[in-house]
Design an enzyme around this catalytic site. Structure first.
Site, PDB file in Angstrom:
ATOM      1  CB  ILE A  18      -2.294   5.693  -9.944  1.00 24.46           C
ATOM      2  CG1 ILE A  18      -3.804   5.867 -10.175  1.00 24.46           C
ATOM      3  CG2 ILE A  18      -1.863   4.260 -10.176  1.00 24.46           C
ATOM      4  CD1 ILE A  18      -4.218   5.704 -11.608  1.00 24.46           C
TER       5      ILE A  18
ATOM      6  CG  HIS B 102      -2.397  -1.222  -3.099  1.00 25.68           C
ATOM      7  ND1 HIS B 102      -3.599  -0.821  -3.647  1.00 25.68           N
ATOM      8  CD2 HIS B 102      -1.464  -0.406  -3.652  1.00 25.68           C
ATOM      9  CE1 HIS B 102      -3.390   0.187  -4.483  1.00 25.68           C
ATOM     10  NE2 HIS B 102      -2.101   0.461  -4.491  1.00 25.68           N
TER      11      HIS B 102
ATOM     12  CG  HIS C 194       0.087   3.895  -1.733  1.00 24.96           C
ATOM     13  ND1 HIS C 194      -0.237   4.978  -2.527  1.00 24.96           N
ATOM     14  CD2 HIS C 194      -0.275   2.795  -2.444  1.00 24.96           C
ATOM     15  CE1 HIS C 194      -0.762   4.558  -3.662  1.00 24.96           C
ATOM     16  NE2 HIS C 194      -0.800   3.231  -3.636  1.00 24.96           N
TER      17      HIS C 194
ATOM     18  CG  HIS D  24       2.291   0.781  -6.618  1.00 28.21           C
ATOM     19  ND1 HIS D  24       1.867   1.374  -7.796  1.00 28.21           N
ATOM     20  CD2 HIS D  24       1.315   1.039  -5.704  1.00 28.21           C
ATOM     21  CE1 HIS D  24       0.702   1.959  -7.595  1.00 28.21           C
ATOM     22  NE2 HIS D  24       0.339   1.779  -6.348  1.00 28.21           N
TER      23      HIS D  24
ATOM     24  CG  ASN E 129      -2.475   0.307  -8.559  1.00 27.50           C
ATOM     25  OD1 ASN E 129      -3.201   0.722  -7.662  1.00 27.50           O
ATOM     26  ND2 ASN E 129      -2.507   0.811  -9.784  1.00 27.50           N
TER      27      ASN E 129
END
Length: 889
Positions: free
Chosen positions: A889, A550, A555, A742, A746
């Site tokens: 997010i 993740h 990110h 993602h 997520n």
């Protein structure tokens, strides 16, 4: 009029602006409403004003209205694509003011306000290609768009989406270009200087501390994860800039060095906002703004309240006593009456969401006590409260759960081996033997199972073992490094057949051997040692999922692409406008994470077994295994041995596990995205030479490698951006990481991790040896022993609150295949996105069909959770579905 280039854009050839030469005088023919040899260009400007909701200064609008009345106005000036022979830059119109600013109703709610504008220009002014805006008001406003109606009734649109501050905050004019995008070679002469100047504005000079209103995109290492000025225990090493701890770069803030540690950036106070360019911050009108505020509220108000609650209610005993008590979090909730602050301290009000508002967002209870925190039932126990503990569900989640990216084919390599130094980390050869596996292989011997591609592994051993001595020296943490082997059965599902749990030599004792192998009971009876082994594997998986699958591989690795895009690809560049939706809000959520989630003493360190070494472990993973060419789905599957190249198979890949929901759905998404990217690239690049000849593109890709991912710049696996095929692959990979990858890791966090026993984040006890006092304790009350091993009440509730927040879709989420209107005037580009949307709609039908096919046993499994994490669309909220365009997010 079909944009500046007419039909030229769809052919991708020639100078798209240059074709206008003889047409301009006809397009902008004199208007009867304008005097003599001039024409009138009318239009509108849409803004959102600073108001009571997003600034402390409640009188902001009054101040600006007063300034406007006395002549301090918002002014605009058009810039033509035609060159002024005197200045050798684009012709400029007279400056006009936005009139009647004060007459628009502001209201309490943020909303669009539209003003009419009108320019009078010479008849030979040419087509407007840009405009300059100067805000003479005290306060900033959000500029959404400008639209101009030409006398021939065609329209030019400027999609701005930017905060505009007072002119004193800028050293150069604020420039906005129209939605008529072009490669550098096709830039109209009148826009050349502005195109270059705007990129210079965005790059800055690499010095100084960045301010709220700055628009500077620059790079820095991760030297801001600790708080050494507050406590030596909160110091953390810098990540990036070294061979030992390499890392992708983040956005530079320019903050002063810490007094306690000159290698770290300082923080004035923990709640302060970390600089990112203002346009990268969460929108006021987007529910994602709740994420940053919600994380702050969890850390600074909810967690202290929960600590006080559990201390009061349980006499400092933090352990769950039964699975029923865990279930009460959803059935009964936690009544925090008397434990929450009634009001926030004045100094914190600009930075913190009210805890009552937070609870209202987290709870599924409407009305009633505003202090009652009650969580929705996670999908994994919604249909069957005990299915999660079955071996079948444990294995199914490897293929269709929260972290479906780590399973690998064992191929011909048996036993598995380690790459670590045996003198420090123990034997390299796995302790798992053929005799332990063969009774479970449906009549096959080990070699036959290997030859038939029936054996698979999830191997966390080496990564965890590097830090395990340090991890287990922390208070309340006791973990192993795990290997788990699975067998692909005749019915197409995985079965766990062996778990190896390893301790470093420094941790092993007579009561806890160096490496232990557990196998499932063949009789169907319950073996609690096996169940505890699965718990330790699940905890390893939780850490790997959150920190690497993740955080690191979505990110962190994407932020350098965001920065480089703004620095090197002009807003006029067709790749800029193509990529930006896939970067929206990423820097905002990353900055919130660095302050509240992955920082020293943050949520991750306090609730995951990796503790204070969490981010160091991600650096090691980046160093040892991250490579861009394996981040796209096909490269990922091939690198894990899960797929082999096969020209006769769909998409040219044959999956070794045919019913692998993540891979099956993912390849559909990948193919649809790749087709869209190829169509788009073909619009603007006529051949490979055009790719090589694009200076902005080449500088962008060079900067991504040499600066954004500088610690990996010497690697030979970086693709070259020298052909159209290269470019399609690069862009598709970036979009995949930001969207589908993602989404897959997520939005299932709450569905699976929301029930802590299914996916615990911490283990607090090692597995007892048979015959020991702890083993007797296990046999007396297995459920209680299991719960004493995993997250306590406080840790579980903090994780629950956090992942519920992070698993929700915002009301105004923008999903893959959807774009705002007027994003470009190029009809072929609009059609390419439209075709992607149609393909994704078809894929939704395919996914629904697969989920209803009883023969595909991995689609929902014993827990009855359909695989929807790669279902493209979603409603707002907690859905376990939907692929947003970006990591928002």
């Amino acid at each position: 009029m079909q944009g500046f280039g007419g039909s030229l854009l769809t052919n991708g050839a020639g100078n798209l602006f240059g074709q206008l030469g003889g047409a301009v005088s006809n397009v902008l023919a004199p208007s009867s409403s304008a005097p003599g040899g001039s024409i009138q260009i009318k239009g509108s400007i849409i803004v959102q004003k600073t108001n009571l909701l997003d600034v402390v200064n409640a009188g902001a609008s009054l101040v600006d209205n007063t300034a406007d009345l006395v002549g301090q106005k918002v002014n605009l000036q058009l810039v033509s694509i035609e060159t002024d022979p005197v200045t050798n830059t684009g012709k400029r119109s007279q400056e006009i003011a936005v009139e009647n600013w004060f007459l628009a109703f502001d209201g309490i709610t943020v909303g669009d306000i539209t003003y009419a504008i009108s320019f009078t220009v010479d008849k030979d002014f040419g087509v407007p290609g840009a405009f300059i805006i100067r805000n003479n008001h005290v306060n900033e406003f959000y500029l959404k768009s400008v639209s101009l109606a030409l006398p021939d009734q065609s329209t030019i649109n400027f999609i701005c989406d930017s905060w505009v501050y007072n002119v004193s905050k800028y050293t150069s004019d604020r420039i906005f270009f129209s939605n008529r995008h072009c490669l550098p070679v096709d830039t109209p002469q009148g826009l050349l200087t502005l195109r270059q100047q705007e990129l210079i504005n965005l790059r800055g000079d690499g010095t100084g501390e960045r301010q709220e209103w700055d628009r500077i995109y620059d790079y820095a290492t991760y030297n801001d994860l600790g708080f050494p000025d507050f406590s030596k225990a909160l110091s953390r090493p810098s990540l990036g800039g070294s061979n030992e701890l390499p890392y992708p770069r983040r956005c530079r803030t320019g903050r002063k060095p810490s007094a306690a540690d000159p290698n770290s950036e300082s923080l004035t106070f923990i709640l302060e906002n970390i600089y990112i360019p203002r346009d990268e911050r969460f929108s006021v009108v987007k529910n994602s703004d709740f994420v940053g505020d919600g994380l702050k509220a969890i850390v600074h108000t909810l967690i202290p309240a929960l600590e006080s609650f559990f201390q009061y209610m349980s006499n400092n005993h933090d352990q769950f006593e039964s699975l029923k008590e865990v279930k009460n979090l959803y059935d009964q909730g936690i009544n925090l009456t008397g434990f929450l602050p009634i009001s926030l301290p004045k100094a914190e009000q600009p930075f913190l969401l009210s805890p009552f508002e937070l609870i209202n967002q987290l709870t599924d209870t409407t009305g009633g006590d505003p202090s009652l925190l009650r969580y929705p039932v996670p999908q994994v126990i919604a249909n069957d409260e005990l299915a999660w503990i079955s071996d079948k569900e444990f294995a199914r989640q490897v293929l269709a759960g929260l972290n479906p990216l780590t399973v690998q084919s064992l191929k011909q390599v048996f036993p598995p081996t380690s790459a670590l130094d045996p003198a420090t980390y123990g034997p390299q050869r796995s302790a798992i033997t053929a005799s332990q596996l063969e009774p479970q292989l449906e009549g096959l011997n080990l070699q036959q199972a290997l030859d038939q591609d029936k054996l698979f592994i999830v191997d966390y051993r080496d990564l965890y073992l590097l830090y395990l001595t340090k991890i287990n020296a922390q208070s309340g943490a006791k973990a192993y490094a795990s290997r788990t082997i699975f067998f692909l059965t005749a019915e197409g599902i995985l079965r766990p057949v062996a778990i190896e749990l390893t301790l470093p030599p420094s941790d092993s004792t007579a009561a806890s051997s160096l490496s232990r192998v557990f196998t499932p009971p063949l009789s169907g009876s319950k073996d609690w040692l096996w169940e505890l082994a699965k718990v330790h594997v699940a905890t390893n998986d939780s850490g790997y999922h959150q920190l690497i699958s993740h955080w690191l591989t979505t990110h962190a690795v994407i932020e350098p692409f965001v920065i480089a895009t703004h620095r090197q690809l002009s807003a006029l560049h067709p790749l800029n406008v193509f990529l930006l939706p896939h970067f929206k809000n990423t820097m905002a959520i990353n900055s919130s994470a660095r302050k509240l989630l992955i920082n020293a003493g943050g949520i991750i360190e306090n609730t995951f077994v990796t503790g204070g070494y969490s981010m160091e472990i991600t650096s090691v993973a980046y160093r040892e295994s991250w490579r861009f060419d394996q981040q796209g789905l096909p490269g990922d599957l091939i690198s894990r041995g899960i797929a082999v190249v096969d020209s006769t198979a769909k998409y040219g890949l044959r999956l070794l596990i045919a019913d692998y929901p993540f891979a099956v759905d993912g390849l559909d998404i990948w193919d649809a995205t790749e087709k869209c990217v190829r169509d788009y690239v073909n619009i603007y690049y006529r051949d490979d030479a055009a790719v090589l000849a694009d200076p902005e593109l080449q500088l962008w890709w060079s900067e991504v490698i040499n600066v954004g991912h500088a610690d990996k710049k010497a690697e030979q696996w970086w693709p070259q951006a020298s052909t159209k095929s290269d470019l399609v692959s690069i862009l598709t990979t970036i979009i995949w990481i930001a969207s589908a990858h993602h989404a897959a890791v997520n939005f299932g966090q709450y569905a699976y991790g929301g029930y802590m026993p299914n996916h615990p984040t911490i283990t607090r006890r090692l597995i007892p040896e048979e015959g020991s006092k702890e083993h007797d304790e296990l046999l007396r009350d297995p459920e209680k022993f299991l719960l004493s091993t995993v997250n306590g009440r406080l840790q579980a509730t903090i994780v629950l609150s956090t992942i519920e927040l992070l698993s929700k879709h915002a009301t105004e989420e923008e999903y893959l295949g959807h774009r705002i209107s007027n994003w470009t005037d190029n009809k072929a580009a609009v059609a390419a996105i439209g075709a992607l949307s149609e393909r994704l709609s078809h894929i939704e039908q395919l996914i629904s069909g697969r989920n209803s096919d009883a023969n595909l046993k991995n689609r929902s499994g014993p827990a009855g959770v359909p695989y929807t994490l790669l279902f493209p669309s979603s409603k707002p909220g907690l859905t376990g579905a939907g692929i947003p365009n970006s990591i928002s997010i």
